[in-house]
Design an enzyme around this catalytic site. Sequence first.
Site, PDB file in Angstrom:
ATOM      1  N   ASP A 112       0.823  -1.204   0.000  1.00  0.00           N
ATOM      2  CA  ASP A 112       0.000   0.000   0.000  1.00  0.00           C
ATOM      3  C   ASP A 112       0.862   1.262   0.000  1.00  0.00           C
ATOM      4  O   ASP A 112       1.956   1.258   0.559  1.00  0.00           O
ATOM      5  CB  ASP A 112      -0.904  -0.040   1.240  1.00  0.00           C
ATOM      6  CG  ASP A 112      -2.098   0.888   1.113  1.00  0.00           C
ATOM      7  OD1 ASP A 112      -2.296   1.471   0.029  1.00  0.00           O
ATOM      8  OD2 ASP A 112      -2.831   1.032   2.102  1.00  0.00           O
ATOM      9  N   GLY A 113       0.331   2.310  -0.597  1.00  0.00           N
ATOM     10  CA  GLY A 113       0.980   3.618  -0.513  1.00  0.00           C
ATOM     11  C   GLY A 113       1.689   4.054  -1.785  1.00  0.00           C
ATOM     12  O   GLY A 113       2.409   5.052  -1.775  1.00  0.00           O
ATOM     13  N   SER A 120      -6.948  -6.184  -6.012  1.00  0.00           N
ATOM     14  CA  SER A 120      -8.088  -6.797  -5.309  1.00  0.00           C
ATOM     15  C   SER A 120      -9.344  -6.724  -6.177  1.00  0.00           C
ATOM     16  O   SER A 120      -9.392  -5.975  -7.161  1.00  0.00           O
ATOM     17  CB  SER A 120      -8.342  -6.052  -4.002  1.00  0.00           C
ATOM     18  OG  SER A 120      -8.832  -4.763  -4.271  1.00  0.00           O
ATOM     19  N   ASN A 133     -10.323  -3.241  -6.395  1.00  0.00           N
ATOM     20  CA  ASN A 133      -9.516  -2.321  -7.216  1.00  0.00           C
ATOM     21  C   ASN A 133     -10.116  -2.081  -8.599  1.00  0.00           C
ATOM     22  O   ASN A 133      -9.763  -1.107  -9.268  1.00  0.00           O
ATOM     23  CB  ASN A 133      -8.073  -2.820  -7.363  1.00  0.00           C
ATOM     24  CG  ASN A 133      -7.243  -2.683  -6.104  1.00  0.00           C
ATOM     25  OD1 ASN A 133      -6.299  -3.426  -5.872  1.00  0.00           O
ATOM     26  ND2 ASN A 133      -7.576  -1.713  -5.259  1.00  0.00           N
TER      27      ASN A 133
HETATM   28  C1  FPP Z   1      -1.936   0.225  -3.320  1.00  0.00           C
HETATM   29  O1  FPP Z   1      -1.431   1.522  -3.362  1.00  0.00           O
HETATM   30  C2  FPP Z   1      -1.407  -0.500  -4.435  1.00  0.00           C
HETATM   31  C3  FPP Z   1      -2.152  -1.124  -5.400  1.00  0.00           C
HETATM   32  C4  FPP Z   1      -3.609  -1.134  -5.408  1.00  0.00           C
HETATM   33  C5  FPP Z   1      -1.506  -1.792  -6.511  1.00  0.00           C
HETATM   34  C6  FPP Z   1      -0.313  -2.597  -6.127  1.00  0.00           C
HETATM   35  C7  FPP Z   1       0.279  -3.079  -7.329  1.00  0.00           C
HETATM   36  C8  FPP Z   1       1.583  -3.081  -7.610  1.00  0.00           C
HETATM   37  C9  FPP Z   1       2.657  -2.640  -6.713  1.00  0.00           C
HETATM   38  C10 FPP Z   1       1.973  -3.631  -8.906  1.00  0.00           C
HETATM   39  C11 FPP Z   1       2.200  -5.082  -8.742  1.00  0.00           C
HETATM   40  C12 FPP Z   1       2.940  -5.578  -9.850  1.00  0.00           C
HETATM   41  C13 FPP Z   1       3.202  -6.870 -10.075  1.00  0.00           C
HETATM   42  C14 FPP Z   1       4.090  -7.206 -11.157  1.00  0.00           C
HETATM   43  C15 FPP Z   1       2.617  -7.950  -9.275  1.00  0.00           C
HETATM   44  P1  FPP Z   1      -2.438   2.723  -3.577  1.00  0.00           P
HETATM   45  O2  FPP Z   1      -2.496   3.048  -5.000  1.00  0.00           O
HETATM   46  O3  FPP Z   1      -3.756   2.389  -2.955  1.00  0.00           O
HETATM   47  O4  FPP Z   1      -1.717   3.840  -2.788  1.00  0.00           O
HETATM   48  P2  FPP Z   1      -2.422   5.053  -2.044  1.00  0.00           P
HETATM   49  O5  FPP Z   1      -3.255   4.448  -0.946  1.00  0.00           O
HETATM   50  O6  FPP Z   1      -1.253   5.827  -1.529  1.00  0.00           O
HETATM   51  O7  FPP Z   1      -3.229   5.781  -3.057  1.00  0.00           O
END
Ligand code: FPP
Length: 228
Positions: free
Chosen positions: A11-12, A56, A59
């Site tokens: 997250d983040g 998820s 998402n």
């Molecule tokens: C949460 O951060 C992150 C996600 C919803 C996506 C996570 C995905 C990746 C790191 C890519 C994965 C890649 C592979 C190859 C498996 P957020 O966007 O919710 O952050 P925020 O809460 O700061 O907005």
Amino acid sequence: MLPRHVAFIMDGNGRWAKEQGLPRNQGHRAGTNNLKRLIKYARKKEIEMLTFYAFSTENFSRPMSEVSFLFSLISEYFQREIQEMVEEGMRVHFLGDLSLFPSPVRMVLDKTERLTAKGDAIQVNIALGYGSRKEILAAVNSLLKEGVREVDEELFASRLYTAGMPDPDLIIRTSGEMRLSNFLLYQGAYSELYFTDLYWPDFDTEAFEEALTEYGSRSRRYGGIEEK
Ligand code: FPP
């Protein structure tokens, strides 16, 4: 004592990007680049299994542009890395409803699973189109359909995406949020939880080491009074 299985709620990414004055997607890109060093590190430590919560079921409600960007990022990552993954003995497995993903992405995921199927150095699970409640209901419905009248833990676990895998010993969530967000709710019944304020792209091997040290100091009692 080291965990056998560590799961991550990454997250983040968005907040990391905002702090750097970059668009959100650049945060996802940086977050993706972070996976590799953590996997290598875990392999060196002889941790058997890692699970990353990458996308998820919830998402899908993000803006279409972000969803498509994540799809491309994920499929580009596996296309780019597959050779090295095979060489390093990684076994990659996807947990979740992959039918929710466009077919070109699914093709890359299938190919990744197929080509890494014999890897025995470390197993890396990527949760995609994953949500625990949906997973649990799907397990219940598949058992009902079979006409099963009584279920024990072993039978139930065999119907989850994680069938045959050890439960996560440690679940790490970055970015200061302290919740599980529909991740491994059944499997995580006795997992140790570790929260850090670091944003996912900043969660490096040193931060991982700290989490492992903290895990090592916990006393896991599984509801009993002595450490097992
Ligand atoms: C949460 O951060 C992150 C996600 C919803 C996506 C996570 C995905 C990746 C790191 C890519 C994965 C890649 C592979 C190859 C498996 P957020 O966007 O919710 O952050 P925020 O809460 O700061 O907005």
